[in-house]
Design a protein around this motif. Structure first.
Motif, PDB file in Angstrom:
ATOM      1  N   MET A  40       0.824  -1.208   0.000  1.00  0.00           N
ATOM      2  CA  MET A  40       0.000   0.000   0.000  1.00  0.00           C
ATOM      3  C   MET A  40       0.861   1.263   0.000  1.00  0.00           C
ATOM      4  SD  MET A  40      -3.212  -0.753  -0.202  1.00  0.00           S
ATOM      5  CE  MET A  40      -2.585  -1.893  -1.441  1.00  0.00           C
ATOM      6  N   GLN A  41       1.989   1.217   0.699  1.00  0.00           N
ATOM      7  CA  GLN A  41       2.849   2.397   0.777  1.00  0.00           C
ATOM      8  C   GLN A  41       3.415   2.749  -0.595  1.00  0.00           C
ATOM      9  OE1 GLN A  41       4.968   3.376   4.315  1.00  0.00           O
ATOM     10  NE2 GLN A  41       6.943   3.198   3.272  1.00  0.00           N
ATOM     11  N   TYR A  42       3.959   1.762  -1.285  1.00  0.00           N
ATOM     12  CA  TYR A  42       4.563   2.046  -2.584  1.00  0.00           C
ATOM     13  C   TYR A  42       3.504   2.428  -3.613  1.00  0.00           C
ATOM     14  CZ  TYR A  42       8.434  -0.500  -0.368  1.00  0.00           C
ATOM     15  OH  TYR A  42       9.414  -0.927   0.501  1.00  0.00           O
ATOM     16  N   LEU A  43       2.339   1.772  -3.559  1.00  0.00           N
ATOM     17  CA  LEU A  43       1.291   2.113  -4.514  1.00  0.00           C
ATOM     18  C   LEU A  43       0.752   3.530  -4.283  1.00  0.00           C
ATOM     19  CD1 LEU A  43      -0.673  -1.253  -4.756  1.00  0.00           C
ATOM     20  CD2 LEU A  43       0.666  -0.158  -6.568  1.00  0.00           C
ATOM     21  N   TYR A  44       0.531   3.905  -3.030  1.00  0.00           N
ATOM     22  CA  TYR A  44       0.038   5.259  -2.774  1.00  0.00           C
ATOM     23  C   TYR A  44       1.094   6.301  -3.120  1.00  0.00           C
ATOM     24  CZ  TYR A  44      -4.592   4.364  -0.994  1.00  0.00           C
ATOM     25  OH  TYR A  44      -5.915   4.021  -0.919  1.00  0.00           O
ATOM     26  N   GLN A  45       2.367   5.975  -2.869  1.00  0.00           N
ATOM     27  CA  GLN A  45       3.413   6.900  -3.292  1.00  0.00           C
ATOM     28  C   GLN A  45       3.406   7.057  -4.811  1.00  0.00           C
ATOM     29  OE1 GLN A  45       7.115   5.448  -1.687  1.00  0.00           O
ATOM     30  NE2 GLN A  45       6.511   5.816   0.448  1.00  0.00           N
ATOM     31  N   GLY A  46       3.164   5.954  -5.519  1.00  0.00           N
ATOM     32  CA  GLY A  46       3.106   6.014  -6.976  1.00  0.00           C
ATOM     33  C   GLY A  46       1.870   6.718  -7.481  1.00  0.00           C
ATOM     34  N   TRP A  47       0.706   6.352  -6.940  1.00  0.00           N
ATOM     35  CA  TRP A  47      -0.540   6.989  -7.376  1.00  0.00           C
ATOM     36  C   TRP A  47      -0.499   8.506  -7.162  1.00  0.00           C
ATOM     37  CZ3 TRP A  47      -3.388   2.678  -4.344  1.00  0.00           C
ATOM     38  CH2 TRP A  47      -3.587   1.567  -5.179  1.00  0.00           C
ATOM     39  N   ASN A  48       0.091   8.929  -6.048  1.00  0.00           N
ATOM     40  CA  ASN A  48       0.115  10.357  -5.703  1.00  0.00           C
ATOM     41  C   ASN A  48       1.292  11.103  -6.312  1.00  0.00           C
ATOM     42  OD1 ASN A  48      -2.186  10.064  -4.132  1.00  0.00           O
ATOM     43  ND2 ASN A  48      -1.055   9.748  -2.236  1.00  0.00           N
ATOM     44  N   CYS A  49       2.223  10.385  -6.930  1.00  0.00           N
ATOM     45  CA  CYS A  49       3.429  11.027  -7.455  1.00  0.00           C
ATOM     46  C   CYS A  49       3.065  11.976  -8.599  1.00  0.00           C
ATOM     47  CB  CYS A  49       4.414   9.967  -7.944  1.00  0.00           C
ATOM     48  SG  CYS A  49       5.962  10.656  -8.574  1.00  0.00           S
ATOM     49  N   LEU A  51       5.314  13.586 -10.379  1.00  0.00           N
ATOM     50  CA  LEU A  51       6.483  13.671 -11.256  1.00  0.00           C
ATOM     51  C   LEU A  51       6.435  12.487 -12.218  1.00  0.00           C
ATOM     52  CD1 LEU A  51       9.263  15.100 -11.796  1.00  0.00           C
ATOM     53  CD2 LEU A  51      10.253  13.393 -10.241  1.00  0.00           C
ATOM     54  N   PRO A  52       5.977  12.687 -13.450  1.00  0.00           N
ATOM     55  CA  PRO A  52       5.888  11.560 -14.384  1.00  0.00           C
ATOM     56  C   PRO A  52       7.272  11.056 -14.761  1.00  0.00           C
ATOM     57  CG  PRO A  52       5.468  13.628 -15.527  1.00  0.00           C
ATOM     58  CD  PRO A  52       5.570  13.959 -14.061  1.00  0.00           C
ATOM     59  N   GLY A  53       7.326   9.784 -15.130  1.00  0.00           N
ATOM     60  CA  GLY A  53       8.601   9.233 -15.570  1.00  0.00           C
ATOM     61  C   GLY A  53       9.066   8.070 -14.732  1.00  0.00           C
ATOM     62  N   LYS A  54      10.380   7.900 -14.629  1.00  0.00           N
ATOM     63  CA  LYS A  54      10.970   6.677 -14.079  1.00  0.00           C
ATOM     64  C   LYS A  54      10.622   6.440 -12.619  1.00  0.00           C
ATOM     65  CE  LYS A  54      15.366   9.102 -13.282  1.00  0.00           C
ATOM     66  NZ  LYS A  54      16.810   9.148 -13.619  1.00  0.00           N
ATOM     67  N   TYR A  55      10.531   7.498 -11.809  1.00  0.00           N
ATOM     68  CA  TYR A  55      10.266   7.291 -10.383  1.00  0.00           C
ATOM     69  C   TYR A  55       8.830   6.812 -10.161  1.00  0.00           C
ATOM     70  CZ  TYR A  55      14.679   9.752  -9.682  1.00  0.00           C
ATOM     71  OH  TYR A  55      15.995  10.124  -9.720  1.00  0.00           O
TER      72      TYR A  55
END
Length: 291
Positions: A40-49, A51-55
């Motif tokens: 959940m932590q990594y997915l929410y960090q990704g969903w909320n990111c 900054l498009p691209g590699k990160y």
């Protein structure tokens, strides 16, 4: 969009049922540092990111992988909870039943019908409070390193709590992936620095002129442990490249707190005064502020 494939990422098949270990294994499923948390932590960090691209793409990839780990551990726990071999004909004391159920989490059978659930090894429910997605990748990636270190530590401890080779093989896989993920986050931290996106102190973009220079590189000795100043955190160059560490004894720089009398309508303990008159004054002050 998410899709699901039936085959597991790695084999999750115990040699035999073990309800006691099923309870222990719940910790790395639904505990603070378990797979539910990192997924959940990594997915929410990704969903909320933003900054498009590699990160962002990397966060979505690892978060989805961690969901597969949730499925593997759940599958393993389910099989560990399968019915134990039948009681021997001459077992009149019920010792087989006692050994089967004595050390397991009763909720796994009473509530879940012999299945895993998003709780820790004591049956405490998993909490979304375990998840951090701050929007600052440098801060989040440092926490992600910690999450992988704590997760690897816990499965490494579990490795020595079972003789079941099937369980050990799954743990070996989880330990291996935690190893990779630790290196992944450490590499991502260095890449954020190289890309000029953030650094130490985090957030680097906060204006340094707002800090108090006399405190920014000072290790404060607030304990009588004499060895505290022997580390590199108390002398030598600081990691931010903006000066050297120093140490100093803790001292007071603030005022002696003296609070004004409290609102008499709250009936707090304070010096004896004519209470009714004070209450009337407080009410009058409230009315004037509204007007």
């Amino acid at each position: 969009m998410f899709t699901h494939q039936k085959p597991l990422q790695f084999t999750a098949r115990p040699d035999a049922p073990d309800p006691a270990f099923a309870r222990r294994f719940q910790e790395v499923l639904g505990g603070k540092w378990g797979e539910m948390t990192v997924a959940m932590q990594y997915l929410y960090q990704g969903w909320n990111c933003r900054l498009p691209g590699k990160y962002k793409d990397m966060l979505m990839s690892i978060g989805t992988e961690e969901l597969s780990h949730v499925e593997m551990i759940t599958t393993m726990i389910d099989q560990l909870l399968d019915k134990a071999p039948p009681m021997a004909p001459d077992d009149t004391t019920g010792s087989t039943q006692a050994s089967e159920f004595g050390q397991q989490n009763p909720q796994q059978t009473i509530v879940n019908g012999g299945g895993a659930y998003p709780h820790d090894s004591n049956g405490v429910p998993w909490s979304g409070a375990f998840v951090t997605a701050s929007g600052n990748l440098m801060a989040d990636f440092h926490l992600n390193v910690t999450a992988e270190m704590q997760g690897r530590l816990q499965v490494a401890r579990l490795f020595h709590m079972t003789d079941d080779q099937g369980v050990k093989d799954l743990i070996r896989f989880l330990v291996t992936r935690d190893h990779m993920h630790q290196m992944q986050w450490l590499s991502a931290i260095e890449e954020l620095k190289a890309d000029g996106l953030d650094g130490v102190p985090t957030p680097e973009a906060f204006p340094l002129e707002e800090e108090f220079d006399e405190f920014s590189h000072t290790f404060i000795q607030a304990s009588d442990g004499e060895a505290a100043t022997e580390g590199s955190w108390a002398s030598g160059p600081a990691p931010d490249g903006r000066g050297d560490f120093r140490s100093a004894l803790i001292e007071a720089h603030g005022q002696i707190p003296e609070l004004a009398p409290g609102d008499p309508r709250l009936y707090g303990t304070q010096e004896l005064q004519e209470t009714k008159g004070l209450i009337d004054k407080a009410k009058d002050a409230d009315r004037k502020s509204v007007v």
